[in-house]
Design a protein around this motif. Sequence first.
Motif, PDB file in Angstrom:
ATOM      1  N   CYS A 125     -71.812  -1.598  47.703  1.00  0.00           N
ATOM      2  CA  CYS A 125     -72.799  -0.777  46.991  1.00  0.00           C
ATOM      3  C   CYS A 125     -74.149  -1.476  46.856  1.00  0.00           C
ATOM      4  N   ARG A 126     -74.208  -2.750  47.187  1.00  0.00           N
ATOM      5  CA  ARG A 126     -75.492  -3.458  47.204  1.00  0.00           C
ATOM      6  C   ARG A 126     -76.250  -3.218  48.504  1.00  0.00           C
ATOM      7  N   CYS A 127     -75.571  -2.657  49.498  1.00  0.00           N
ATOM      8  CA  CYS A 127     -76.207  -2.405  50.802  1.00  0.00           C
ATOM      9  C   CYS A 127     -77.060  -1.141  50.693  1.00  0.00           C
ATOM     10  N   SER A 128     -78.180  -1.262  50.035  1.00  0.00           N
ATOM     11  CA  SER A 128     -78.997  -0.101  49.657  1.00  0.00           C
ATOM     12  C   SER A 128     -79.635   0.606  50.843  1.00  0.00           C
ATOM     13  N   GLN A 129     -79.726  -0.065  52.008  1.00  0.00           N
ATOM     14  CA  GLN A 129     -80.346   0.551  53.179  1.00  0.00           C
ATOM     15  C   GLN A 129     -79.336   1.166  54.145  1.00  0.00           C
ATOM     16  N   LEU A 130     -78.044   1.082  53.816  1.00  0.00           N
ATOM     17  CA  LEU A 130     -76.981   1.479  54.746  1.00  0.00           C
ATOM     18  C   LEU A 130     -77.106   2.941  55.157  1.00  0.00           C
ATOM     19  N   ARG A 131     -77.058   3.179  56.476  1.00  0.00           N
ATOM     20  CA  ARG A 131     -77.136   4.540  57.012  1.00  0.00           C
ATOM     21  C   ARG A 131     -75.801   5.010  57.589  1.00  0.00           C
ATOM     22  N   TYR A 132     -74.995   4.062  58.050  1.00  0.00           N
ATOM     23  CA  TYR A 132     -73.749   4.407  58.743  1.00  0.00           C
ATOM     24  C   TYR A 132     -72.630   3.494  58.257  1.00  0.00           C
TER      25      TYR A 132
ATOM     26  N   VAL B 262     -75.266  13.897  53.779  1.00  0.00           N
ATOM     27  CA  VAL B 262     -74.348  12.902  54.336  1.00  0.00           C
ATOM     28  C   VAL B 262     -73.240  13.605  55.106  1.00  0.00           C
ATOM     29  N   VAL B 263     -72.989  13.172  56.321  1.00  0.00           N
ATOM     30  CA  VAL B 263     -71.902  13.728  57.133  1.00  0.00           C
ATOM     31  C   VAL B 263     -70.683  12.829  56.993  1.00  0.00           C
ATOM     32  N   TRP B 264     -69.593  13.418  56.498  1.00  0.00           N
ATOM     33  CA  TRP B 264     -68.287  12.742  56.449  1.00  0.00           C
ATOM     34  C   TRP B 264     -67.410  13.392  57.505  1.00  0.00           C
ATOM     35  N   THR B 265     -66.927  12.600  58.457  1.00  0.00           N
ATOM     36  CA  THR B 265     -66.171  13.172  59.572  1.00  0.00           C
ATOM     37  C   THR B 265     -65.132  12.181  60.078  1.00  0.00           C
ATOM     38  N   THR B 266     -64.090  12.708  60.724  1.00  0.00           N
ATOM     39  CA  THR B 266     -63.109  11.869  61.417  1.00  0.00           C
ATOM     40  C   THR B 266     -63.393  11.834  62.915  1.00  0.00           C
ATOM     41  N   ASN B 267     -64.473  12.463  63.331  1.00  0.00           N
ATOM     42  CA  ASN B 267     -64.800  12.606  64.752  1.00  0.00           C
ATOM     43  C   ASN B 267     -65.463  11.339  65.282  1.00  0.00           C
ATOM     44  N   LEU B 268     -64.745  10.593  66.094  1.00  0.00           N
ATOM     45  CA  LEU B 268     -65.278   9.341  66.635  1.00  0.00           C
ATOM     46  C   LEU B 268     -66.395   9.565  67.637  1.00  0.00           C
ATOM     47  N   CYS B 269     -66.517  10.777  68.173  1.00  0.00           N
ATOM     48  CA  CYS B 269     -67.591  11.053  69.134  1.00  0.00           C
ATOM     49  C   CYS B 269     -68.958  10.864  68.488  1.00  0.00           C
ATOM     50  N   ARG B 270     -69.073  11.103  67.193  1.00  0.00           N
ATOM     51  CA  ARG B 270     -70.352  10.901  66.505  1.00  0.00           C
ATOM     52  C   ARG B 270     -70.766   9.433  66.572  1.00  0.00           C
ATOM     53  N   HIS B 271     -69.768   8.564  66.614  1.00  0.00           N
ATOM     54  CA  HIS B 271     -70.024   7.124  66.644  1.00  0.00           C
ATOM     55  C   HIS B 271     -70.728   6.708  67.922  1.00  0.00           C
ATOM     56  N   ASN B 272     -70.408   7.382  69.027  1.00  0.00           N
ATOM     57  CA  ASN B 272     -70.942   6.989  70.333  1.00  0.00           C
ATOM     58  C   ASN B 272     -72.432   7.283  70.487  1.00  0.00           C
ATOM     59  N   THR B 273     -72.977   8.085  69.606  1.00  0.00           N
ATOM     60  CA  THR B 273     -74.395   8.413  69.734  1.00  0.00           C
ATOM     61  C   THR B 273     -75.292   7.371  69.069  1.00  0.00           C
ATOM     62  N   LEU B 274     -74.689   6.413  68.355  1.00  0.00           N
ATOM     63  CA  LEU B 274     -75.469   5.426  67.610  1.00  0.00           C
ATOM     64  C   LEU B 274     -75.825   4.251  68.504  1.00  0.00           C
ATOM     65  N   ASP B 275     -77.031   3.769  68.357  1.00  0.00           N
ATOM     66  CA  ASP B 275     -77.513   2.717  69.242  1.00  0.00           C
ATOM     67  C   ASP B 275     -78.448   1.786  68.468  1.00  0.00           C
ATOM     68  N   TYR B 276     -78.382   0.511  68.775  1.00  0.00           N
ATOM     69  CA  TYR B 276     -79.197  -0.480  68.072  1.00  0.00           C
ATOM     70  C   TYR B 276     -80.686  -0.149  68.156  1.00  0.00           C
ATOM     71  N   PHE B 277     -81.132   0.308  69.324  1.00  0.00           N
ATOM     72  CA  PHE B 277     -82.566   0.571  69.522  1.00  0.00           C
ATOM     73  C   PHE B 277     -83.047   1.792  68.738  1.00  0.00           C
ATOM     74  N   ASN B 278     -82.121   2.570  68.197  1.00  0.00           N
ATOM     75  CA  ASN B 278     -82.508   3.724  67.388  1.00  0.00           C
ATOM     76  C   ASN B 278     -82.426   3.459  65.892  1.00  0.00           C
ATOM     77  N   LEU B 279     -81.995   2.258  65.524  1.00  0.00           N
ATOM     78  CA  LEU B 279     -81.865   1.945  64.101  1.00  0.00           C
ATOM     79  C   LEU B 279     -83.232   1.824  63.448  1.00  0.00           C
TER      80      LEU B 279
ATOM     81  N   LEU C 175     -77.938  -1.799  58.031  1.00  0.00           N
ATOM     82  CA  LEU C 175     -78.073  -0.354  58.222  1.00  0.00           C
ATOM     83  C   LEU C 175     -76.797   0.278  58.760  1.00  0.00           C
ATOM     84  N   HIS C 176     -75.999  -0.499  59.470  1.00  0.00           N
ATOM     85  CA  HIS C 176     -74.865   0.031  60.238  1.00  0.00           C
ATOM     86  C   HIS C 176     -73.691  -0.935  60.084  1.00  0.00           C
TER      87      HIS C 176
END
Length: 539
Positions: free
Chosen positions: A435-442, A522-539, A413-414
């Motif tokens: 492209c085989r990672c059909s469930q990828l979210r991030y 889909v959000v395409w961004t160079t902002n690394l702050c978006r990365h910090n909001t991701l967490d394993y328990f929210n996957l 997923l990530h």
Amino acid sequence: MSERARGLAGGETWFCEAGALACCLPAAMHSLVFLCAQKVVSHHSTVHGALEFIPKELYPVLFKAAFMDKRTLVLQDLVQTWPFPVLSFQKLLRKCQHCDRALLQEKPNKLCVQTVILGVVAYLNEALEDRLHSQSKRQCLQVLDMTGLQDDGIDQGPESMSLWSRTVTLAKACIDVSKHQSKCTKRTSKRRKGPYSSSVTLPPPQPVSVEVHVDLFVNSTSYGVLKDALQNNANSVLRLKCRDFRAEELPIASTVGLLEFLDPTGVRQVDLRFNNLGLSGLRVILPHMAKFTNLVSLKLPYSNIDVRRLSAGMEGSLHYFATQLSRLSCLKELNLGSSRLSGKLRQLLGDLQGPLESLELAFCYLLPNDLAYLSQSLHTPTLKKLDLSGNNLSDSLLQPFQHLLEEASSSLLHLDIMECRLMDIHLESLFPALCRCSQLRYLGVFGNPLSARGLKNLLQRTMGLLYLQLVIYPYPVDCYSENLPWPPTSSNLLNGSVDEEKFSRVSAELQQMLLTASRTDVVWTTNLCRHNTLDYFNL
């Protein structure tokens, strides 16, 4: 009937009717009740004077309205008279039918969080006084759940409250309640003895306590106050039950001491970072984690582990480390970022009792045999999150990584492959597996020397990943103001000067491609702050 009595009677009628309305209205109509609740909490005297008439069904919506509008006086009244066993931030402040805002996903307001804590303290102090005077009020509130409040550590303004601040505030509250409890106990003891030391029969006091479910963040500055609070935990009427424990820059002895005080059944994550533990330090700390029978996540980034040149004694420490890891039977997430694990991945992960779902190995100097082991291991088919950032995937690791990606494609997923020296040609060879990672979210590819053309190709090729929500991409190499050395290093890319006009054009083209393909989700961004909001328990 006095004017005040008539007002209270009217309040009783309104609250009862609103309570009935809240129970019977369809979900789409609940916003009407919420708007009414906002109006009510704007007048503290109205709520305060009518507390005894408020149907308990209205407490949650009044709490949410008061929290949103920062009505601290109303909040404290609601907490002190809370009619349910549990007061949960997770349940009360998540997005629901009442309004469009999800307060749990915003940075918590400092005054509101402090008010809730003070309300619980006042509630317990009052209960202790009631016990002292043999007054038996039935205790309702038993659990305050403060887990899940947003804290990314970025842009903490004066109105927000960080995890560190919440930890200190709660610890001080526990200490204050414990002191008041001791005074009440002494006064009760004197009353029982009576004025002439004769035995006086008094009814046993009713038990009272509140357990606070909380995430804790401690460093050298807050260590002392948290230690004092946890030491009193067993006997205090206000007890901390830790869910996620994070410690930074603590000595080994201090870390061990705090781990020993934590309730072993409540801890799901231990995060120790910047503590300079090394293998010798981990050898001391890890045995104390075996008691955490529900430990799902262990994070040990920046722990100064280096296995590249081991002495005979350190080889034994590595084996001991692996043995202790294998005792964590519920482990699903492991972060060993910024450790030098070259060639030792099989030894570290081979004896784990179950498969991992999240594995973070950023900047770990991995070798081809590490990725070869991982692609054949029991972990890969279950991996939801994989972070290989900072490893050089452009050379001898490219083919093993491609195989690993194929094996993990059904569950992943990530995926983080930031600063991996991947150029357009390398990314091209990874497309079939990616492209085989059909469930990828991030997907994180920031810090790689990709061109504007390479990014457009990446966007085009990943358009078919229907669950993809977020891509963090690098500034294209052809958008830098000066000529970069080739191939550029991560440092060149991070410190180089970007031509904002060129980059704006590329960014606009990427957004237009998403719009044309009807993939504006889909959000395409160079902002690394978006990365910090991701967490394993929210996957």
